[in-house]
Structure formats: C-alpha cells, structure tokens
Design an enzyme around this catalytic site. Structure first.
Site, PDB file in Angstrom:
ATOM      1  N   GLU A 255      15.977 -32.979  15.750  1.00 19.03           N
ATOM      2  CA  GLU A 255      15.693 -34.281  15.125  1.00 19.03           C
ATOM      3  C   GLU A 255      16.703 -34.428  14.000  1.00 19.03           C
ATOM      4  O   GLU A 255      16.608 -33.724  12.998  1.00 19.03           O
ATOM      5  CB  GLU A 255      14.263 -34.315  14.556  1.00 19.03           C
ATOM      6  CG  GLU A 255      13.165 -34.116  15.583  1.00 19.03           C
ATOM      7  CD  GLU A 255      13.018 -35.292  16.526  1.00 19.03           C
ATOM      8  OE1 GLU A 255      13.603 -36.352  16.254  1.00 19.03           O
ATOM      9  OE2 GLU A 255      12.335 -35.128  17.554  1.00 19.03           O
ATOM     10  N   CYS A 294      13.849 -40.138   7.569  1.00 17.59           N
ATOM     11  CA  CYS A 294      14.782 -40.184   8.703  1.00 17.59           C
ATOM     12  C   CYS A 294      14.681 -41.524   9.424  1.00 17.59           C
ATOM     13  O   CYS A 294      15.618 -41.958  10.080  1.00 17.59           O
ATOM     14  CB  CYS A 294      14.478 -39.056   9.669  1.00 17.59           C
ATOM     15  SG  CYS A 294      12.729 -38.949  10.078  1.00 17.59           S
TER      16      CYS A 294
HETATM   17  P1  NAP Z   1      20.269 -30.095   6.346  1.00 16.23           P
HETATM   18  O1  NAP Z   1      21.131 -29.836   5.186  1.00 16.23           O
HETATM   19  O2  NAP Z   1      20.893 -30.268   7.667  1.00 16.23           O
HETATM   20  O3  NAP Z   1      19.219 -28.884   6.367  1.00 16.23           O
HETATM   21  C1  NAP Z   1      18.167 -28.858   7.281  1.00 16.23           C
HETATM   22  C2  NAP Z   1      17.662 -27.441   7.435  1.00 16.23           C
HETATM   23  O4  NAP Z   1      18.655 -26.642   8.080  1.00 16.23           O
HETATM   24  C3  NAP Z   1      17.344 -26.741   6.125  1.00 16.23           C
HETATM   25  O5  NAP Z   1      16.162 -25.994   6.288  1.00 16.23           O
HETATM   26  C4  NAP Z   1      18.547 -25.844   5.920  1.00 16.23           C
HETATM   27  O6  NAP Z   1      18.260 -24.719   5.134  1.00 16.23           O
HETATM   28  C5  NAP Z   1      18.830 -25.438   7.338  1.00 16.23           C
HETATM   29  N1  NAP Z   1      20.179 -24.938   7.595  1.00 16.23           N
HETATM   30  C6  NAP Z   1      21.329 -25.284   6.968  1.00 16.23           C
HETATM   31  N2  NAP Z   1      22.375 -24.638   7.549  1.00 16.23           N
HETATM   32  C7  NAP Z   1      21.858 -23.871   8.536  1.00 16.23           C
HETATM   33  C8  NAP Z   1      22.420 -22.968   9.483  1.00 16.23           C
HETATM   34  N3  NAP Z   1      23.728 -22.732   9.540  1.00 16.23           N
HETATM   35  N4  NAP Z   1      21.593 -22.329  10.353  1.00 16.23           N
HETATM   36  C9  NAP Z   1      20.270 -22.558  10.319  1.00 16.23           C
HETATM   37  N5  NAP Z   1      19.678 -23.413   9.447  1.00 16.23           N
HETATM   38  C10 NAP Z   1      20.467 -24.060   8.573  1.00 16.23           C
HETATM   39  O7  NAP Z   1      19.355 -31.398   6.151  1.00 16.23           O
HETATM   40  P2  NAP Z   1      18.530 -31.835   4.845  1.00 16.23           P
HETATM   41  O8  NAP Z   1      19.538 -32.246   3.831  1.00 16.23           O
HETATM   42  O9  NAP Z   1      17.498 -30.829   4.501  1.00 16.23           O
HETATM   43  O10 NAP Z   1      17.738 -33.105   5.409  1.00 16.23           O
HETATM   44  C11 NAP Z   1      18.204 -34.421   5.347  1.00 16.23           C
HETATM   45  C12 NAP Z   1      18.617 -34.901   6.726  1.00 16.23           C
HETATM   46  O11 NAP Z   1      17.557 -34.695   7.666  1.00 16.23           O
HETATM   47  C13 NAP Z   1      18.882 -36.387   6.766  1.00 16.23           C
HETATM   48  O12 NAP Z   1      20.131 -36.596   7.385  1.00 16.23           O
HETATM   49  C14 NAP Z   1      17.749 -36.967   7.611  1.00 16.23           C
HETATM   50  O13 NAP Z   1      18.112 -38.125   8.335  1.00 16.23           O
HETATM   51  C15 NAP Z   1      17.376 -35.846   8.498  1.00 16.23           C
HETATM   52  N6  NAP Z   1      15.963 -35.915   8.906  1.00 16.23           N
HETATM   53  C16 NAP Z   1      15.654 -36.195  10.212  1.00 16.23           C
HETATM   54  C17 NAP Z   1      14.320 -36.265  10.607  1.00 16.23           C
HETATM   55  C18 NAP Z   1      13.935 -36.569  12.035  1.00 16.23           C
HETATM   56  O14 NAP Z   1      12.762 -36.405  12.383  1.00 16.23           O
HETATM   57  N7  NAP Z   1      14.836 -36.997  12.882  1.00 16.23           N
HETATM   58  C19 NAP Z   1      13.305 -36.040   9.677  1.00 16.23           C
HETATM   59  C20 NAP Z   1      13.659 -35.760   8.366  1.00 16.23           C
HETATM   60  C21 NAP Z   1      15.001 -35.695   7.998  1.00 16.23           C
HETATM   61  P3  NAP Z   1      18.645 -24.664   3.567  1.00 16.23           P
HETATM   62  O15 NAP Z   1      17.921 -25.794   2.913  1.00 16.23           O
HETATM   63  O16 NAP Z   1      18.125 -23.327   3.155  1.00 16.23           O
HETATM   64  O17 NAP Z   1      20.123 -24.798   3.499  1.00 16.23           O
END
Ligand code: NAP
Length: 525
Positions: A255, A294
């Site tokens: 997602e 999101c």
């Molecule tokens: P993110 O930076 O991509 O991080 C998401 C998760 O991935 C975090 O738990 C992060 O951990 C982890 N992560 C980062 N690098 C990783 C790697 N190499 N391997 C495994 N895990 C890794 O996203 P965010 O900033 O938290 O969230 C915002 C984004 O999420 C927005 O773009 C939004 O549109 C999207 N979103 C989508 C939905 C949906 O249902 N489609 C819902 C909510 C949000 P750390 O925090 O420890 O780095």
C-alpha cells in the site's frame, strides 16, 4: 524512556542509544526506540513454530472471539491512545479518532464477520467442479491458512489503524503477526501491543513488535510468510525487490502513496448542493490529520468556469481554521509528524508552485496557536490552482504529504479522464455529479487505475462515507503507483493470509471433504 521490543514472547530492549521520538509541537523528546541487537530470525521462527500452530488449533469462530476481546481491551484504553496521539503526532481529537477509533472499529468488525465463518480450519472456495464424463472425478478449491508469519511494515501516519486493519484479518486467519510500526510514531502501536500482551489473550508467538529500523528482518522471510507493507512508493520498491522476497517468492502486499482525485461534475454550479459538498470534503481532506492520509485528495478537478468560485469557497473556509497546538481546544489543524516531514512538504510545495498559482496559504510564516515555529513542524493549509493541467507534470506526480491540494481546471470529460489517469494508479477518486452519463463515463475511464471510486449525487448528499474514509467492508488499495495491494473488503482480506490450492480426486471424497466443516481442515493441517 526506551520502548522495548516484544519478540520470541519476551520484552527486549534494543542496544545503543536508539532513535528519538519527538513531540512535533514542542520538539521535546518523548521516548527512544532501538531494534539493534535483536535476533530477528529467531523472532520470526518463534512466531512460526509457537504462535502459528497455537492459533490454528482454534476455529475461525474462536479466533473471532479473540478479536472481540482484543477490541474490548483497546476500547478500555482509548483515552491513553488519544493522549499518546496528541503527544507524538500533535493530533487533534478528530485526528486521533480517525486513527484510534478506526482501529478499534476494524478489530470489532472482523470479530463480528469472523463469527459467521463455519467452525472449520480451512475455507472452501467455490463449488465442486466435475472433471470426468461419468462424474466420478472432480475438483474443489480450498484456502488454507499460511503456516508463516504476517510481517507488517507500517507508515507513520496511522500507527493504530495500520496495526489493527492488518492484524485483525491475519489473526482471524490463524497467522501470527509481527508488526514494525514506522519509527517516528511507534509509541502508539507499542502501547496497543503492550495492552494486548498484558491482557494475556493470545498464545505466545501470536504477536511480536519491533520498534526501530527493520534492519535484517527481510533477510529472514520465507515462502510461508506474508509481508504487508504500507509507506512511500520509494521504500515499496526496496521491499518488493529485496533478494529474499524475490528468491523465495514471498507474498507481498504493498500500500503506497497516491495522488488521489476529486471531481466536480459539469452540472454542479456554484451554490448547488454538490458544489457545497465537495468544498466541505476538500476542506476536511486538507485539514484532517494535516493532510497526512494516504487517501487524501491531492487534485480537485473542476469545470474551468468554476475554478475561481471553487478556490474562493475553499479559501473562505480555510481562513477560519486555526493551526497549532491541539492542547488548545480552538485548534482545528495539527502539525505534520516532524521537522523532516515538514521540510519534505515545503520542498514538494516549491515544486508544485512552479506550475501552479497559490489560492490560499503556501507561506512559511503564518499564525500558529500556542506553538513556536522554530521548534514545531507545521505546514500552512494550502490550496493551489492549475489552469493547464494537461501541460503540467508535477501536479500529477508529486505527493506533498501534508495539508496541500491543487484545484485543476478541465474543459471536457476526455481531458478530465486523461489528467486523472496521470496519477498512474491511485487509492481513491470521488465524483460529485447528478449527471449519471458523466459519472458512468468517468468510472469507465478511470476505474482500472483506482481501487475505490466514490460517487455522490443529490440523493446521497451528506450520507456518503467520505472520500478519505476507508471502511472495512470495502476494498482498500490501488493499482500502479498506489502499490497494487488489496486489503480489507470484508472476508476477502483473509485471502492474503491463506494459500489457495485445488484437490482433484474422487467426487465422493471431495463432497465429504467439503461438507466436513471443522474436520476438513484437519486433513490438511
Ligand atoms: P516510508 O518512509 O516509506 O516508511 C514506511 C515503513 O517502511 C516504515 O516502517 C519504515 O521504517 C520502513 N522502512 C524504511 N526503509 C525500509 C527498508 N529498506 N526495509 C524495510 N522497511 C523499511 O513511509 P512513511 O514516511 O512512514 O509513510 C508515509 C507514506 O506512506 C506516504 O507516502 C503515504 O501516502 C503512504 N501511506 C500509504 C497508505 C496506504 O494504505 N496506501 C497508508 C498510509 C500511508 P522506519 O520508520 O524505521 O524507517
């Protein structure tokens, strides 16, 4: 305070100083987290070998009862979750409710629909299929719970809902869960898991929690496991292309982010009910959770002649909203999650401003209630306008994950559909119109690139569930850029945590298998 991890049935503090969780209004440190030094391979193996078999001893109906009890525990601690949401996310009551109440509702919803399943240990799919001339040999499809772990890597914006909307269908399926909330807001998910563990409802290994970086977690996933990721499209690519995930064909649900659209029909003149409803929806979407959903509307397509009137109407409502510290009851709009996110929003805004004009907001200096700009992470609610959506590029591509949206002019349905599709796959689009031909044309034109389409006419009025609101009975997810994942949709969510197979054999045996209820699963357990 360092928040411990819960792995292999024990609370374990990670090594080193860890990372800091901060209050986005005051900049104060709230807690620290670390996953350093954890044996994540052992944690996954403990969940597979202890949690999974214990959960699968139970029927679906018994696991549904467990969800109901988890729902009660979470309800009992709701006030504390609101307090943590205020501290760690700067959430207003409405923001906290969207996440926390949404989480509890989803848990209870799965408890309720889970009870409707037969007392079986696997699910039968479809009818017996005749495969021979005389009918002695047939096929039957089944869904059997995966014998691995459901690994949840979640985004920062929904620490509560993100955990529950995934954990409910996984646990109902009989699959243990390991949740890794996003680091900046891990406290709320930590507290929920702590409350569930304290209540002693689940067998050892059924739930695990990692606070901090995912580290080598994905190196240890196996073919029986499921990785369910929510976050940015960039991280999604890294998760999807991880060597272990690729080599072992680990099932992945993604997602990701999304440039969602709202559309005002050509029939909706200023002053009409639908014009007013979309203005209200746009303002709600811009300000709720400071636009960090999101599903938030990023692009609002309106007929060219209504561009100015629509912008003026949204601006009028935004101008009366107070941005600041949600400890003050007058505040309507909270901060984004931290300084890094604020900087990312401002950077994205600069890119969008290059091809759009500012209708409202867009300034780095604006009035804040009970907060200091230097310490806090606020972004001014901002509405941009784009006259030339066909010629623009970034407005269809750059997700400013904050209180920012762009109103874009369109001249005819063909251009509208083309521009909407430039989001390259979104979670949701909403269409406000009483012209059913127009609505049908739009749905047929964009349906393949959207997970959900909300159509609102005057007969629906204010009774629609909301552009940005994800309801557990309906599909959540979207194609393309939105990640291609599918979640929720009632019992359909269980498919992610089951494996489908077909048994081709004597018709009598299949009929018995299909009709055996609980015993049918035991034959394959
Ligand atoms: P993110 O930076 O991509 O991080 C998401 C998760 O991935 C975090 O738990 C992060 O951990 C982890 N992560 C980062 N690098 C990783 C790697 N190499 N391997 C495994 N895990 C890794 O996203 P965010 O900033 O938290 O969230 C915002 C984004 O999420 C927005 O773009 C939004 O549109 C999207 N979103 C989508 C939905 C949906 O249902 N489609 C819902 C909510 C949000 P750390 O925090 O420890 O780095």
């Amino acid at each position: 305070m360092k928040l411990p991890n819960y792995v292999s049935g024990k609370w374990v503090e990670g090594a080193g100083p860890g990372e800091s969780l901060v209050d986005p209004v005051t900049g104060d440190e709230l807690a620290r987290i670390s996953s350093r030094g954890l044996d994540l391979n052992a944690a996954l193996e403990f969940a597979r070998s202890q949690g999974g078999p214990a959960l699968r001893q139970l029927t679906y109906a018994q696991r549904a009862d467990l969800l109901a009890r988890i729902g009660e525990v979470l309800s009992a601690n709701r006030d504390e979750y609101f307090r943590i949401s205020l501290l760690n996310l700067g959430a207003t009551k409405a923001d906290a409710s969207f996440d926390v109440d949404g989480a509890i509702y989803t848990m209870k919803y799965y408890a309720k629909i889970g009870r409707t399943l037969a007392e079986g240990k696997m699910l039968k799919e479809g009818a017996v299929l005749p495969l021979s001339k005389t009918g002695v040999f047939s096929g039957q499809h089944f869904l059997v719970p995966a014998k691995g772990v459901a690994v949840f890597i979640n985004a920062f914006n929904f620490p509560a809902w993100g955990f529950c909307e995934k954990a409910a269908p996984a646990l109902l399926s009989g699959v243990p869960v390991l949740v890794k909330p996003a680091s900046p807001t891990a406290w709320l998910a930590h507290k929920m898991v702590e409350d569930v563990v304290k209540a002693n409802l689940l067998p050892p290994g059924a739930i695990s929690l990692i606070c901090g970086s995912a580290r080598d977690l994905l190196d240890h996933v196996r073919e029986e496991d499921i990785v369910s990721f929510t976050g940015s499209a960039d991280t999604a690519v890294r998760v999807r292309s991880h060597a272990s995930v690729l080599r072992r064909s680990v099932r992945v649900n993604i997602e990701a982010d999304s440039i969602n659209s709202a559309i005002l029909g050509p029939d909706c003149a200023p002053g009409s009910d639908l014009f007013g409803l979309l203005v209200k929806e746009a303002v709600k979407e811009l300000t709720l959770k400071a636009g960090q959903k999101c599903t938030t509307i990023r692009r609002i397509f309106v007929p060219r002649q209504n561009l100015k009137a629509f912008g003026d109407a949204v601006s009028a409502q935004l101008s009366s909203m107070k941005v600041g510290n949600a400890r003050n009851a007058e505040v309507n709009v909270g901060p984004v999650v931290n300084k890094a996110q604020q900087a990312a929003c401002l950077e994205g805004l600069t890119i969008l401003k290059a091809e759009c004009s500012v209708v409202f907001g867009g300034s780095e200096q604006f009035p804040l209630v009970d907060a200091e700009p230097q310490k806090s992470a606020f972004v001014q609610p901002t509405l941009l306008a784009c006259q030339n959506g066909l010629g623009a590029k970034n407005v269809h591509d750059v997700e400013v994950f904050g209180p920012v949206a762009t109103v874009i002019a369109y001249d005819n349905p063909q251009d509208l559909i083309e521009m909407t599709r430039r989001g390259r796959g979104s979670l949701v689009a909403s269409v406000f119109s009483n012209d059913s031909n127009f609505v049908q044309q739009v749905i047929l034109g964009i349906g393949d690139l959207h997970g959900r389409i909300v159509a609102v006419d005057s007969s629906v009025g204010a009774q629609h569930t909301g552009h940005g609101n994800v309801v557990p009975s309906c599909l959540h997810g979207g194609p393309g850029r939105a990640g291609g994942g599918e979640e929720l949709a009632g019992l359909r969510a269980l498919h992610l945590y089951h494996r489908r197979f077909v048994v081709q054999g004597p018709t009598n045996t299949l009929t018995e298998l299909s009709g055996l209820g609980a015993d049918s699963g035991l034959l394959y357990a």
